[in-house]
Motif scaffolding. Sequence first.
Motif, mmCIF file in Angstrom:
data_model
loop_
_atom_site.group_PDB
_atom_site.id
_atom_site.type_symbol
_atom_site.label_atom_id
_atom_site.label_comp_id
_atom_site.label_asym_id
_atom_site.label_seq_id
_atom_site.Cartn_x
_atom_site.Cartn_y
_atom_site.Cartn_z
ATOM 1 N N THR A 29 0.834 -1.203 0.000
ATOM 2 C CA THR A 29 0.000 0.000 0.000
ATOM 3 C C THR A 29 0.867 1.250 0.000
ATOM 4 O OG1 THR A 29 -1.728 -1.155 1.242
ATOM 5 C CG2 THR A 29 -1.807 1.253 1.247
ATOM 6 N N LEU A 30 1.944 1.204 0.794
ATOM 7 C CA LEU A 30 2.897 2.309 0.832
ATOM 8 C C LEU A 30 3.450 2.590 -0.561
ATOM 9 C CD1 LEU A 30 4.975 4.267 2.184
ATOM 10 C CD2 LEU A 30 6.388 2.255 2.649
ATOM 11 N N LYS A 31 3.798 1.540 -1.276
ATOM 12 C CA LYS A 31 4.361 1.730 -2.612
ATOM 13 C C LYS A 31 3.314 2.269 -3.583
ATOM 14 C CE LYS A 31 6.550 -2.235 -3.402
ATOM 15 N NZ LYS A 31 7.518 -3.120 -4.111
ATOM 16 N N LYS A 32 2.061 1.842 -3.398
ATOM 17 C CA LYS A 32 0.990 2.372 -4.252
ATOM 18 C C LYS A 32 0.801 3.868 -4.012
ATOM 19 C CE LYS A 32 -1.583 -1.993 -4.470
ATOM 20 N NZ LYS A 32 -2.811 -2.709 -4.066
ATOM 21 N N LEU A 33 0.823 4.268 -2.737
ATOM 22 C CA LEU A 33 0.674 5.678 -2.398
ATOM 23 C C LEU A 33 1.855 6.508 -2.880
ATOM 24 C CD1 LEU A 33 -0.659 5.372 1.284
ATOM 25 C CD2 LEU A 33 -1.973 6.045 -0.735
ATOM 26 N N SER A 34 3.008 5.857 -3.021
ATOM 27 C CA SER A 34 4.233 6.563 -3.412
ATOM 28 C C SER A 34 4.510 6.472 -4.904
ATOM 29 C CB SER A 34 5.429 5.982 -2.642
ATOM 30 O OG SER A 34 5.211 6.020 -1.251
ATOM 31 N N LEU A 35 3.582 5.895 -5.640
ATOM 32 C CA LEU A 35 3.762 5.753 -7.083
ATOM 33 C C LEU A 35 3.905 7.129 -7.732
ATOM 34 C CD1 LEU A 35 3.800 3.349 -9.080
ATOM 35 C CD2 LEU A 35 1.385 3.836 -9.526
ATOM 36 N N ARG A 36 4.820 7.256 -8.649
ATOM 37 C CA ARG A 36 5.007 8.522 -9.351
ATOM 38 C C ARG A 36 3.707 8.941 -10.034
ATOM 39 N NH1 ARG A 36 9.587 6.498 -12.839
ATOM 40 N NH2 ARG A 36 8.732 8.038 -14.294
ATOM 41 N N PRO A 37 3.336 10.226 -9.943
ATOM 42 C CA PRO A 37 2.033 10.706 -10.453
ATOM 43 C C PRO A 37 1.729 10.294 -11.884
ATOM 44 C CG PRO A 37 3.137 12.441 -9.220
ATOM 45 C CD PRO A 37 4.125 11.313 -9.343
ATOM 46 N N GLU A 38 2.746 10.314 -12.747
ATOM 47 C CA GLU A 38 2.496 10.004 -14.155
ATOM 48 C C GLU A 38 2.194 8.531 -14.402
ATOM 49 O OE1 GLU A 38 7.050 10.087 -13.616
ATOM 50 O OE2 GLU A 38 5.268 11.142 -12.850
ATOM 51 N N LEU A 39 2.413 7.684 -13.370
ATOM 52 C CA LEU A 39 2.175 6.249 -13.532
ATOM 53 C C LEU A 39 0.866 5.782 -12.896
ATOM 54 C CD1 LEU A 39 5.770 4.873 -12.769
ATOM 55 C CD2 LEU A 39 4.707 5.213 -15.012
ATOM 56 N N VAL A 40 0.222 6.661 -12.118
ATOM 57 C CA VAL A 40 -0.980 6.252 -11.383
ATOM 58 C C VAL A 40 -2.073 5.711 -12.292
ATOM 59 C CG1 VAL A 40 -2.871 7.069 -9.929
ATOM 60 C CG2 VAL A 40 -0.523 7.832 -9.464
ATOM 61 N N ASP A 41 -2.363 6.429 -13.369
ATOM 62 C CA ASP A 41 -3.459 6.019 -14.262
ATOM 63 C C ASP A 41 -3.143 4.761 -15.064
ATOM 64 O OD1 ASP A 41 -4.936 8.163 -13.414
ATOM 65 O OD2 ASP A 41 -4.247 9.488 -15.023
ATOM 66 N N SER A 42 -1.874 4.403 -15.139
ATOM 67 C CA SER A 42 -1.500 3.234 -15.945
ATOM 68 C C SER A 42 -1.553 1.930 -15.159
ATOM 69 C CB SER A 42 -0.086 3.413 -16.513
ATOM 70 O OG SER A 42 0.882 3.448 -15.471
ATOM 71 N N ARG A 43 -1.760 2.036 -13.824
ATOM 72 C CA ARG A 43 -1.788 0.855 -12.976
ATOM 73 C C ARG A 43 -3.218 0.532 -12.555
ATOM 74 N NH1 ARG A 43 3.396 -0.819 -11.445
ATOM 75 N NH2 ARG A 43 4.801 0.156 -12.953
#
Length: 324
Positions: A308-322
Amino acid sequence: MQQKRNIQIIEWEDLDKRKFYSFGVFMTMTIRATVYPATLIRTRLQVQKGKSLYSGTFDAFFKILRTEGVRGLYRGFMVNTLTLISGQAYITTYELVRKYVSDYTSDNMLKSLVAGGSASLVAQSITVPIDVVSQQLMMQGFHGGEQLTRFRLAVPQVDAGAAGKLQSKRMFGHQTRDIVSQIFAMDGLRGFYRGYVASLLTYIPNSAVWWPFYHFYAEQLSRLAPSDCPHLVLQAIAGPLAAATASTVTNPMDVVRARVQVEGRSSVIETFKQLIAEEGAWGMTKGLSARIISSTPTAIVMVVGYETLKKLSLRPELVDSRHW
């Protein structure tokens, strides 16, 4: 098994490092505060001779609470919070080594084994000096009779009745400085790495054992669970099971490690032999239940919280691709 293969793994290069470390410190601090009483109880059970003071985990909990109060369950906690540094070092080393090993293999289990062992090595190099000091603070108020004569440091004991009077005279900082000064006076810098080898022999195998059993339990659970069962639920169950197994396997060395660090012994082998001679094979299980109790929430956080920590820390430009 198909569900397991579809889980997307967030790698080091996908993370916003500022968010990752900020959330990581908060998460680590929360879990350490939660499990610290179990850690203190485990240490006292492992160091005491036989069952001269505490008969078990719950007996120790209620006796400490009754005679020393809630504060007694958190003796040495402030010093122990410095292990937040080692926690972040563990995470960083784990992710970097995992990334490096990825160039040679795509086997997630192998990558985790190598990365986990390497991370434990780095983390223990930072943690051991903190443990040596915090464990001495844990023993404050430990009236174990003959055991106290075996402790190498003559640390002033604080009982429940005198705690209030001494609070103004001997605050946390003074006790810590006394302990640090005594360790340095006796053994120099080497004294702060008392039990270093025992720690490595405990935590590197613990990390190496945890991962194979985690994958094994997750695989078995995936076969037994309904097809619509969320994978995160299986992970949350497999993590504590793996932690309990790893704790059981490595507990004998953990008992030796605690005695080496608290009593100032220099030989892992001699400490092991003496423990067997005095208490037999049963001595190897001292503090096991407390260790399992403390490792269970840690395992849940490691498996569920860390992802969950890694999901919250995902780079903004990658959020929509996951997609999860």
